[in-house]
Design an enzyme around this catalytic site. Structure first.
Site, mmCIF file in Angstrom:
data_model
loop_
_atom_site.group_PDB
_atom_site.id
_atom_site.type_symbol
_atom_site.label_atom_id
_atom_site.label_comp_id
_atom_site.label_asym_id
_atom_site.label_seq_id
_atom_site.Cartn_x
_atom_site.Cartn_y
_atom_site.Cartn_z
ATOM 1 N N TYR A 1 39.694 42.517 32.625
ATOM 2 C CA TYR A 1 41.060 42.596 33.169
ATOM 3 C C TYR A 1 42.083 42.275 32.081
ATOM 4 O O TYR A 1 43.067 43.000 31.891
ATOM 5 C CB TYR A 1 41.192 41.620 34.345
ATOM 6 N N THR B 1 44.734 48.969 47.429
ATOM 7 C CA THR B 1 44.949 47.595 47.904
ATOM 8 C C THR B 1 46.339 47.443 48.521
ATOM 9 O O THR B 1 46.618 46.435 49.157
ATOM 10 C CB THR B 1 44.785 46.555 46.760
ATOM 11 N N GLY B 2 47.181 48.436 48.327
ATOM 12 C CA GLY B 2 48.512 48.426 48.944
ATOM 13 C C GLY B 2 48.394 48.598 50.453
ATOM 14 O O GLY B 2 47.371 49.048 50.964
ATOM 15 N N ASP C 1 52.127 54.679 45.483
ATOM 16 C CA ASP C 1 50.995 53.766 45.662
ATOM 17 C C ASP C 1 49.797 54.598 46.102
ATOM 18 O O ASP C 1 49.970 55.554 46.870
ATOM 19 C CB ASP C 1 51.337 52.715 46.733
HETATM 20 C C1 UD2 Z 1 45.589 34.439 38.036
HETATM 21 C C2 UD2 Z 1 45.604 35.870 38.535
HETATM 22 C C3 UD2 Z 1 45.013 36.784 37.522
HETATM 23 C C4 UD2 Z 1 45.675 36.615 36.195
HETATM 24 C C5 UD2 Z 1 45.663 35.135 35.798
HETATM 25 C C6 UD2 Z 1 46.483 34.878 34.568
HETATM 26 C C7 UD2 Z 1 45.363 35.930 40.946
HETATM 27 C C8 UD2 Z 1 44.418 36.201 42.051
HETATM 28 N N1 UD2 Z 1 44.808 35.984 39.740
HETATM 29 O O1 UD2 Z 1 44.268 34.000 37.891
HETATM 30 O O2 UD2 Z 1 45.199 38.121 37.956
HETATM 31 O O3 UD2 Z 1 46.966 37.136 36.228
HETATM 32 O O4 UD2 Z 1 46.245 34.341 36.826
HETATM 33 O O5 UD2 Z 1 46.236 33.603 34.104
HETATM 34 O O6 UD2 Z 1 46.553 35.723 41.121
HETATM 35 N N2 UD2 Z 1 40.401 28.318 43.109
HETATM 36 C C9 UD2 Z 1 39.768 27.405 43.934
HETATM 37 N N3 UD2 Z 1 39.369 27.820 45.177
HETATM 38 C C10 UD2 Z 1 39.582 29.103 45.635
HETATM 39 C C11 UD2 Z 1 40.237 30.032 44.775
HETATM 40 C C12 UD2 Z 1 40.625 29.600 43.517
HETATM 41 O O7 UD2 Z 1 39.562 26.250 43.566
HETATM 42 O O8 UD2 Z 1 39.225 29.398 46.788
HETATM 43 C C13 UD2 Z 1 40.822 27.855 41.763
HETATM 44 C C14 UD2 Z 1 40.247 28.721 40.658
HETATM 45 O O9 UD2 Z 1 38.989 28.292 40.235
HETATM 46 C C15 UD2 Z 1 41.305 28.506 39.561
HETATM 47 C C16 UD2 Z 1 42.619 28.310 40.351
HETATM 48 O O10 UD2 Z 1 42.226 27.999 41.669
HETATM 49 O O11 UD2 Z 1 41.028 27.354 38.820
HETATM 50 C C17 UD2 Z 1 43.525 29.524 40.368
HETATM 51 O O12 UD2 Z 1 42.750 30.645 40.743
HETATM 52 P P1 UD2 Z 1 43.431 32.082 41.056
HETATM 53 O O13 UD2 Z 1 42.317 33.035 41.276
HETATM 54 O O14 UD2 Z 1 44.443 31.931 42.110
HETATM 55 O O15 UD2 Z 1 44.259 32.402 39.759
HETATM 56 P P2 UD2 Z 1 43.904 32.498 38.196
HETATM 57 O O16 UD2 Z 1 44.833 31.553 37.518
HETATM 58 O O17 UD2 Z 1 42.453 32.340 37.933
#
Ligand code: UD2
Length: 315
Positions: free
Chosen positions: A146, A37-38, A33
């Site tokens: 990403y 971020t680890g 690592d």
């Molecule tokens: C996740 C992964 C990303 C990728 C993706 C694949 C994380 C951080 N990100 O993105 O790396 O693998 O999946 O599809 O695990 N939200 C809120 N309030 C907050 C934060 C988030 O409403 O404070 C909402 C956000 O707008 C989204 C949902 O929650 O609609 C999920 O957000 P996320 O960042 O946890 O994960 P995602 O699915 O965008």
């Protein structure tokens, strides 16, 4: 698996759970690592285990091969910058970590005659498909740097499989949650909501909250990832790793508010995230048929474990 197992990103959220699982199964593990971020605290439970050796080094390091022992049999490649937002801010950095990193790891796997490499890819590679649950054959559609970096990684896996005969397995992780998930603006929604609820701060739902995700608990993910390294039929395959149920983000906010907040946090709505995926659940049929794997942790129980963990680890 006779030789040692290499885990890249061993001090990260999923990587550290994977190392724990491998050690429980009596494997010898080398973990690397770069500690960007680890976190050393993620490795407390196994850092002095006799079967574990830690090397602080970057996956892109040109001298990485000479720092590893030569009898590595299996590689789990998790080291990456795993944030869509970070990739939008700095695509060059994410390309270096996620693309140069996997090429370096694959090249070392080739030189060391490793039998299999398992790569942790992401559901982000699918973009925003209409048909749910998403099957592995769905055309790829990168909507962020990403996602592009993960697709590039997958293509390098296929190229090394074809060119050098290395066994490869690609796992596409959906939304993973659980203890040790970092808390920052870049982290997953569950980690953010729990931390705000415990502090009594407002829980911020982006958009109407009717967008859905399928969450999978981190120890389930570690179990499935080990199976991907061991199962002969997983060679050359791409396999989804998703939860089994779609849950609305607003429902997640309410559940966490009830379970984690002593006084009750306010739930407020802000603008939706640009490019947000509306719904996301993967078909787990292939995981079941190839690996014999189905997630086991019920969401409510997983949330409870996660909330308890943050409670006991928050400063
Ligand atoms: C996740 C992964 C990303 C990728 C993706 C694949 C994380 C951080 N990100 O993105 O790396 O693998 O999946 O599809 O695990 N939200 C809120 N309030 C907050 C934060 C988030 O409403 O404070 C909402 C956000 O707008 C989204 C949902 O929650 O609609 C999920 O957000 P996320 O960042 O946890 O994960 P995602 O699915 O965008």
């Amino acid at each position: 698996m006779d030789g040692k197992v290499l885990v890249t990103g061993c001090a990260g959220f999923i990587g550290s759970h994977l190392v724990e699982r491998l050690l429980e199964e009596d494997h010898h593990v080398i973990g690397i690592d770069n500690m960007r971020t680890g976190n050393h605290s993620n490795m407390v439970s196994f850092s002095s285990h006799p079967g574990f050796r830690f090397i602080e080094v970057d996956v892109c390091d040109p001298d990485l091969k000479s720092k590893l022992s030569s009898d590595i049999d299996l590689v789990f490649h998790l080291a990456a910058i795993s944030s869509v937002t970070a990739s939008i801010e700095d695509p060059i950095l994410v390309n270096r970590n996620n693309v140069t990193g996997i090429v370096n790891v694959l090249d070392i796997a080739r030189a060391l005659d490793v039998s299999r490499v398992v790569f942790s890819s992401s559901a982000a590679v699918y973009g925003n498909p209409e048909k749910m649950p998403i099957v592995e054959e769905t055309p790829l559609n990168p909507l962020s740097p990403y996602a592009a970096s993960k697709i590039a990684g997958e293509e390098y896996m296929k190229a090394f499989h074809e060119t050098y005969g290395i066994e490869t397995t690609i796992l596409r992780y959906f939304n993973v949650y659980g203890p040790r998930q970092a808390y920052s603006e870049y982290s997953g929604v569950i980690s953010i909501f729990i931390n705000h609820a415990i502090r009594g701060e407002p829980i911020t739902v982006e958009g109407d909250g009717k967008q859905t995700r399928s969450f999978v608990y981190v120890t389930d993910m570690a179990k499935a990832t080990v199976l991907a390294g061991k199962t002969p039929q997983a060679n050359g395959e791409v396999i989804n790793m998703s939860g089994l149920d779609l849950i609305r983000i607003l429902d997640v906010a309410n559940k966490i508010n009830q379970a984690a907040s002593s006084k009750g946090s306010k739930i407020i709505h802000v603008d939706p995230r640009i490019g947000d995926v509306r719904h996301s659940i993967g078909s787990m049929e292939k995981a079941q048929s190839v690996l014999g794997f189905t997630p086991e942790m019920p969401f409510e129980t997983g949330l409870e474990h996660t909330i308890n963990w943050y409670r006991s680890h928050m400063q």
